[in-house]
Design a protein around this motif. Sequence first.
Motif, PDB file in Angstrom:
ATOM      1  N   ALA A   1       0.835  -1.207   0.000  1.00 23.85           N
ATOM      2  CA  ALA A   1       0.000   0.000   0.000  1.00 23.85           C
ATOM      3  C   ALA A   1       0.869   1.255   0.000  1.00 23.85           C
ATOM      4  N   LEU A   2       1.976   1.228   0.738  1.00 23.29           N
ATOM      5  CA  LEU A   2       2.898   2.372   0.724  1.00 23.29           C
ATOM      6  C   LEU A   2       3.514   2.533  -0.660  1.00 23.29           C
ATOM      7  N   ALA A   3       3.941   1.440  -1.278  1.00 23.71           N
ATOM      8  CA  ALA A   3       4.515   1.515  -2.624  1.00 23.71           C
ATOM      9  C   ALA A   3       3.506   2.123  -3.591  1.00 23.71           C
ATOM     10  N   ASP A   4       2.260   1.681  -3.513  1.00 24.89           N
ATOM     11  CA  ASP A   4       1.221   2.229  -4.381  1.00 24.89           C
ATOM     12  C   ASP A   4       1.036   3.723  -4.122  1.00 24.89           C
TER      13      ASP A   4
ATOM     14  N   LYS B   1       3.750   5.649  -5.599  1.00 23.33           N
ATOM     15  CA  LYS B   1       3.895   5.353  -7.026  1.00 23.33           C
ATOM     16  C   LYS B   1       5.240   4.687  -7.323  1.00 23.33           C
ATOM     17  N   LEU B   2       5.586   3.720  -6.475  1.00 23.12           N
ATOM     18  CA  LEU B   2       6.805   2.935  -6.621  1.00 23.12           C
ATOM     19  C   LEU B   2       6.435   1.491  -6.935  1.00 23.12           C
ATOM     20  N   ASP B   3       7.401   0.735  -7.443  1.00 21.18           N
ATOM     21  CA  ASP B   3       7.169  -0.687  -7.651  1.00 21.18           C
ATOM     22  C   ASP B   3       7.038  -1.377  -6.300  1.00 21.18           C
ATOM     23  N   ARG B   4       6.131  -2.338  -6.244  1.00 18.60           N
ATOM     24  CA  ARG B   4       6.008  -3.148  -5.027  1.00 18.60           C
ATOM     25  C   ARG B   4       7.241  -4.030  -4.891  1.00 18.60           C
ATOM     26  N   PRO B   5       7.566  -4.456  -3.663  1.00 15.85           N
ATOM     27  CA  PRO B   5       8.724  -5.338  -3.489  1.00 15.85           C
ATOM     28  C   PRO B   5       8.570  -6.632  -4.297  1.00 15.85           C
ATOM     29  N   THR B   6       9.679  -7.100  -4.835  1.00 15.01           N
ATOM     30  CA  THR B   6       9.702  -8.364  -5.570  1.00 15.01           C
ATOM     31  C   THR B   6       9.465  -9.515  -4.589  1.00 15.01           C
ATOM     32  N   PRO B   7       9.173 -10.709  -5.092  1.00 18.47           N
ATOM     33  CA  PRO B   7       9.041 -11.857  -4.182  1.00 18.47           C
ATOM     34  C   PRO B   7      10.290 -12.073  -3.318  1.00 18.47           C
ATOM     35  N   GLU B   8      11.469 -11.860  -3.899  1.00 15.65           N
ATOM     36  CA  GLU B   8      12.705 -12.011  -3.136  1.00 15.65           C
ATOM     37  C   GLU B   8      12.792 -10.965  -2.022  1.00 15.65           C
ATOM     38  N   ALA B   9      12.450  -9.724  -2.353  1.00 18.02           N
ATOM     39  CA  ALA B   9      12.486  -8.659  -1.355  1.00 18.02           C
ATOM     40  C   ALA B   9      11.454  -8.918  -0.253  1.00 18.02           C
ATOM     41  N   ARG B  10      10.292  -9.426  -0.624  1.00 19.47           N
ATOM     42  CA  ARG B  10       9.263  -9.754   0.368  1.00 19.47           C
ATOM     43  C   ARG B  10       9.787 -10.804   1.349  1.00 19.47           C
ATOM     44  N   GLY B  11      10.503 -11.793   0.819  1.00 20.34           N
ATOM     45  CA  GLY B  11      11.094 -12.811   1.686  1.00 20.34           C
ATOM     46  C   GLY B  11      12.115 -12.220   2.642  1.00 20.34           C
ATOM     47  N   ARG B  12      12.920 -11.285   2.129  1.00 23.61           N
ATOM     48  CA  ARG B  12      13.912 -10.635   2.995  1.00 23.61           C
ATOM     49  C   ARG B  12      13.235  -9.789   4.062  1.00 23.61           C
TER      50      ARG B  12
END
Length: 165
Positions: A24-27, A30-41
């Motif tokens: 929601a913050l990324a949206d 107006k930034l890209d949402r975290p990638t699956p790898e970043a979400r895991g981190r």
Amino acid sequence: MSDRITIRPATAADADTFLALVDALADYEKLDRPTPEARGRLVADAFGERPRISVFLGELDGRAVAYAIVLETYSSFLALPTLYLEDLFVIPEARRFGLGRAFFRALATEALRRGCGRMEWVVLDWNQLAIDFYDKLGARRMTEWYTYRLTAEQLAEVAGASTTG
């Protein structure tokens, strides 16, 4: 703080809620949402064996509508830790209920509990709503400091390594 508002440390059971709020913050920015790898981190760094960050959730009437990420830095001159606020985000429809003030009260309490000598954060220059809020809190805008950044590629270059193979 209103009876409708709760600020609490997030737990591993809150990982999906935390990630949804990061999205929601990324949206909002107006930034890209975290990638699956970043979400895991993010999950590992918040809730893993050796956490690097602390996450707090803000709830309004029992629904998570806000989050904050904090970590400690250190002041050599104070010889004390600083509680650094990386993110504080309240979803737009939950603003104006006092969550921001409740977060700062809770995080100031956390900073004191940890023995911190201060709390610091940065704000985007276009975020006038946040700037006005921080001014009302009595926070002092630092004008004598500039923020610098090295990206991962620049870190490798400075370290003398090549990222291109």
